[in-house]
Design a protein around this motif. Structure first.
Motif, PDB file in Angstrom:
ATOM      1  N   ARG A  14       0.844  -1.199   0.000  1.00 11.77           N
ATOM      2  CA  ARG A  14       0.000   0.000   0.000  1.00 11.77           C
ATOM      3  C   ARG A  14       0.878   1.247   0.000  1.00 11.77           C
ATOM      4  NH1 ARG A  14      -3.206  -3.651   3.500  1.00 11.77           N
ATOM      5  NH2 ARG A  14      -5.130  -4.085   2.361  1.00 11.77           N
ATOM      6  N   ARG A  15       0.451   2.225  -0.781  1.00 10.65           N
ATOM      7  CA  ARG A  15       1.251   3.423  -1.011  1.00 10.65           C
ATOM      8  C   ARG A  15       0.671   4.590  -0.207  1.00 10.65           C
ATOM      9  NH1 ARG A  15       1.375   5.620  -5.813  1.00 10.65           N
ATOM     10  NH2 ARG A  15       3.565   6.183  -5.689  1.00 10.65           N
ATOM     11  N   LEU A  16       1.536   5.269   0.535  1.00  6.73           N
ATOM     12  CA  LEU A  16       1.126   6.384   1.383  1.00  6.73           C
ATOM     13  C   LEU A  16       1.822   7.665   0.955  1.00  6.73           C
ATOM     14  CD1 LEU A  16       1.550   4.716   4.917  1.00  6.73           C
ATOM     15  CD2 LEU A  16      -0.417   4.574   3.372  1.00  6.73           C
ATOM     16  N   LEU A  17       1.096   8.766   1.067  1.00  5.09           N
ATOM     17  CA  LEU A  17       1.689  10.096   0.931  1.00  5.09           C
ATOM     18  C   LEU A  17       1.713  10.741   2.304  1.00  5.09           C
ATOM     19  CD1 LEU A  17       2.738  12.541  -0.684  1.00  5.09           C
ATOM     20  CD2 LEU A  17       0.342  13.234  -0.992  1.00  5.09           C
ATOM     21  N   HIS A  36       6.686  -1.109   8.485  1.00  6.18           N
ATOM     22  CA  HIS A  36       5.441  -1.878   8.570  1.00  6.18           C
ATOM     23  C   HIS A  36       4.941  -2.308   7.186  1.00  6.18           C
ATOM     24  CE1 HIS A  36       5.271  -0.482  12.758  1.00  6.18           C
ATOM     25  NE2 HIS A  36       4.383  -1.434  12.944  1.00  6.18           N
ATOM     26  N   GLY A  37       5.776  -2.155   6.178  1.00  3.43           N
ATOM     27  CA  GLY A  37       5.428  -2.670   4.858  1.00  3.43           C
ATOM     28  C   GLY A  37       4.799  -1.687   3.900  1.00  3.43           C
ATOM     29  N   TYR A  38       4.657  -0.427   4.306  1.00  2.00           N
ATOM     30  CA  TYR A  38       4.088   0.582   3.412  1.00  2.00           C
ATOM     31  C   TYR A  38       5.184   1.214   2.553  1.00  2.00           C
ATOM     32  CZ  TYR A  38      -0.094   0.356   6.364  1.00  2.00           C
ATOM     33  OH  TYR A  38      -1.203  -0.070   7.051  1.00  2.00           O
ATOM     34  N   THR A  39       4.809   1.633   1.358  1.00  2.00           N
ATOM     35  CA  THR A  39       5.682   2.439   0.519  1.00  2.00           C
ATOM     36  C   THR A  39       5.314   3.901   0.726  1.00  2.00           C
ATOM     37  OG1 THR A  39       5.977   0.726  -1.149  1.00  2.00           O
ATOM     38  CG2 THR A  39       6.370   2.986  -1.844  1.00  2.00           C
ATOM     39  N   VAL A  40       6.259   4.714   1.172  1.00  2.00           N
ATOM     40  CA  VAL A  40       5.967   6.076   1.605  1.00  2.00           C
ATOM     41  C   VAL A  40       6.627   7.090   0.667  1.00  2.00           C
ATOM     42  CG1 VAL A  40       6.137   7.731   3.510  1.00  2.00           C
ATOM     43  CG2 VAL A  40       5.869   5.277   3.999  1.00  2.00           C
ATOM     44  N   THR A  41       5.826   8.064   0.225  1.00  2.00           N
ATOM     45  CA  THR A  41       6.317   9.212  -0.526  1.00  2.00           C
ATOM     46  C   THR A  41       6.140  10.446   0.345  1.00  2.00           C
ATOM     47  OG1 THR A  41       5.729   8.223  -2.650  1.00  2.00           O
ATOM     48  CG2 THR A  41       6.002  10.617  -2.609  1.00  2.00           C
ATOM     49  N   VAL A 125      -0.919   5.450  14.281  1.00  2.00           N
ATOM     50  CA  VAL A 125      -0.992   5.616  12.832  1.00  2.00           C
ATOM     51  C   VAL A 125      -1.242   4.271  12.158  1.00  2.00           C
ATOM     52  CG1 VAL A 125       0.185   6.470  10.787  1.00  2.00           C
ATOM     53  CG2 VAL A 125       0.594   7.569  12.997  1.00  2.00           C
ATOM     54  N   VAL A 126      -0.522   3.250  12.588  1.00  2.00           N
ATOM     55  CA  VAL A 126      -0.658   1.924  11.979  1.00  2.00           C
ATOM     56  C   VAL A 126      -2.063   1.372  12.193  1.00  2.00           C
ATOM     57  CG1 VAL A 126       0.128  -0.480  12.130  1.00  2.00           C
ATOM     58  CG2 VAL A 126       1.785   1.385  12.055  1.00  2.00           C
ATOM     59  N   ASP A 127      -2.594   1.528  13.399  1.00  2.00           N
ATOM     60  CA  ASP A 127      -3.943   1.028  13.665  1.00  2.00           C
ATOM     61  C   ASP A 127      -4.994   1.812  12.886  1.00  2.00           C
ATOM     62  OD1 ASP A 127      -3.683  -1.242  15.385  1.00  2.00           O
ATOM     63  OD2 ASP A 127      -3.098   0.092  17.008  1.00  2.00           O
ATOM     64  N   ALA A 128      -4.799   3.113  12.745  1.00  2.00           N
ATOM     65  CA  ALA A 128      -5.735   3.913  11.963  1.00  2.00           C
ATOM     66  C   ALA A 128      -5.725   3.479  10.500  1.00  2.00           C
ATOM     67  CB  ALA A 128      -5.390   5.390  12.077  1.00  2.00           C
ATOM     68  N   LEU A 129      -4.540   3.194   9.975  1.00  2.00           N
ATOM     69  CA  LEU A 129      -4.448   2.713   8.593  1.00  2.00           C
ATOM     70  C   LEU A 129      -5.074   1.333   8.460  1.00  2.00           C
ATOM     71  CD1 LEU A 129      -0.811   3.884   7.775  1.00  2.00           C
ATOM     72  CD2 LEU A 129      -2.919   4.779   6.751  1.00  2.00           C
ATOM     73  N   ALA A 130      -4.805   0.457   9.422  1.00  2.00           N
ATOM     74  CA  ALA A 130      -5.381  -0.890   9.363  1.00  2.00           C
ATOM     75  C   ALA A 130      -6.895  -0.851   9.476  1.00  2.00           C
ATOM     76  CB  ALA A 130      -4.791  -1.755  10.476  1.00  2.00           C
ATOM     77  N   ALA A 131      -7.413   0.080  10.279  1.00  2.00           N
ATOM     78  CA  ALA A 131      -8.859   0.169  10.456  1.00  2.00           C
ATOM     79  C   ALA A 131      -9.569   0.556   9.167  1.00  2.00           C
ATOM     80  CB  ALA A 131      -9.195   1.182  11.554  1.00  2.00           C
ATOM     81  N   ILE A 135      -6.140  -5.134   7.281  1.00  2.00           N
ATOM     82  CA  ILE A 135      -5.000  -5.744   7.962  1.00  2.00           C
ATOM     83  C   ILE A 135      -4.224  -6.639   6.992  1.00  2.00           C
ATOM     84  CG2 ILE A 135      -5.751  -5.559  10.341  1.00  2.00           C
ATOM     85  CD1 ILE A 135      -6.453  -8.649   8.376  1.00  2.00           C
ATOM     86  N   ASP A 136      -3.190  -7.292   7.508  1.00  2.44           N
ATOM     87  CA  ASP A 136      -2.262  -8.096   6.721  1.00  2.44           C
ATOM     88  C   ASP A 136      -2.999  -9.090   5.821  1.00  2.44           C
ATOM     89  OD1 ASP A 136      -0.227  -9.667   5.739  1.00  2.44           O
ATOM     90  OD2 ASP A 136       0.776  -9.920   7.674  1.00  2.44           O
TER      91      ASP A 136
END
Length: 242
Positions: A14-17, A36-41, A125-131, A135-136
């Motif tokens: 998953r790609r995040l800005l 945590h496995g995200y691709t971040v820009t 942040v991770v839980d907010a994204l997972a919500a 999840i995995d």
């Protein structure tokens, strides 16, 4: 902007800005979320966030409320109203060093799925994204090995899964009536996580945990998070024996 359930099963990285005018915050989030496995820009201000959000498709936006050229609310509003924006439908989280209740209410009203107070706790942040993103993908809907380990024998596991199915049918009916009280839903997720653990319902248990933490942080029932949870609930119901 609420997403339908069919859009909630994308696989892959998953790609995040991440947009923030503070270099240390940008680097912290890039490193922690990358771990945590995200691709971040990264974007250093609102103008760069808009340029990137228009040109590239991100799964989620993490936007600082106060940035030069455009804050979180303006960036999101511009992307949402521009039909050509590649990230028009991305879920959005806001960050701020100060989050009074009036700001929190405004951010949720204009479409943010959560508000993270800085200095950020990466778990929040991770839980907010997972919500909201899920999840995995590697977690099983039903993990028989985990269920047998917890229950002790197949007969007990099947009996517990029958009880879980009845609980999920009841919960699905409650969710049909609309958003519930956040505090009550937190407690419901706490009980559900326990039941999922005894039955090997790995994905639903993880999604319940993410929703529970997200509810505590956000203090509101966000439609995107509820839709995501409901998709996992329905998948678990479909996998459990009738």
């Amino acid at each position: 902007m609420s997403h339908d359930a069919s859009s909630l099963h994308a696989t892959g990285v998953r790609r995040l800005l991440v947009a923030d005018d503070d270099p240390s915050t940008r680097q912290f989030l890039a490193g922690a979320l990358g771990g945590h496995g995200y691709t971040v820009t990264l974007a250093c201000d609102g103008a760069e966030a808009l340029t990137l959000g228009r040109a590239q498709r991100f799964d989620a936006l993490i936007l600082d409320c106060r940035m030069p050229h455009a804050g979180a609310i303006d960036v999101l509003a511009t992307l949402r109203t521009d039909a050509a924006s590649a990230s028009r439908e991305a879920v959005a989280l806001a960050t701020s060093a100060e989050v009074p209740s009036s700001l929190r209410t405004e951010l949720l009203k204009v479409g943010f799925v959560g508000v993270i107070e800085k200095p950020c706790r990466i778990a929040s942040v991770v839980d907010a994204l997972a919500a909201t993103l899920g999840i995995d993908d590697d977690l099983r809907v039903l993990d028989d090995h985990a269920g047998l380990t917890a229950a002790g024998d197949p007969a007990t596991m099947q009996a517990l899964r029958a009880l879980l199915r009845a609980e999920l049918v009841e919960l699905a009916g409650e969710l049909e009536t609309g958003p519930t009280d956040p505090a009550a839903l937190v407690e419901r997720m706490h009980r559900l996580r326990s039941a999922c653990g005894f039955c090997g319902a790995a994905r639903l248990g993880a999604q319940a945990k993410a929703l529970q933490v997200h509810l505590r942080e956000t203090r509101a029932v966000v439609p995107d998070a509820l839709v995501r949870f409901r998709a996992e609930l329905d998948a678990t119901l479909a996998a459990l024996p009738a």
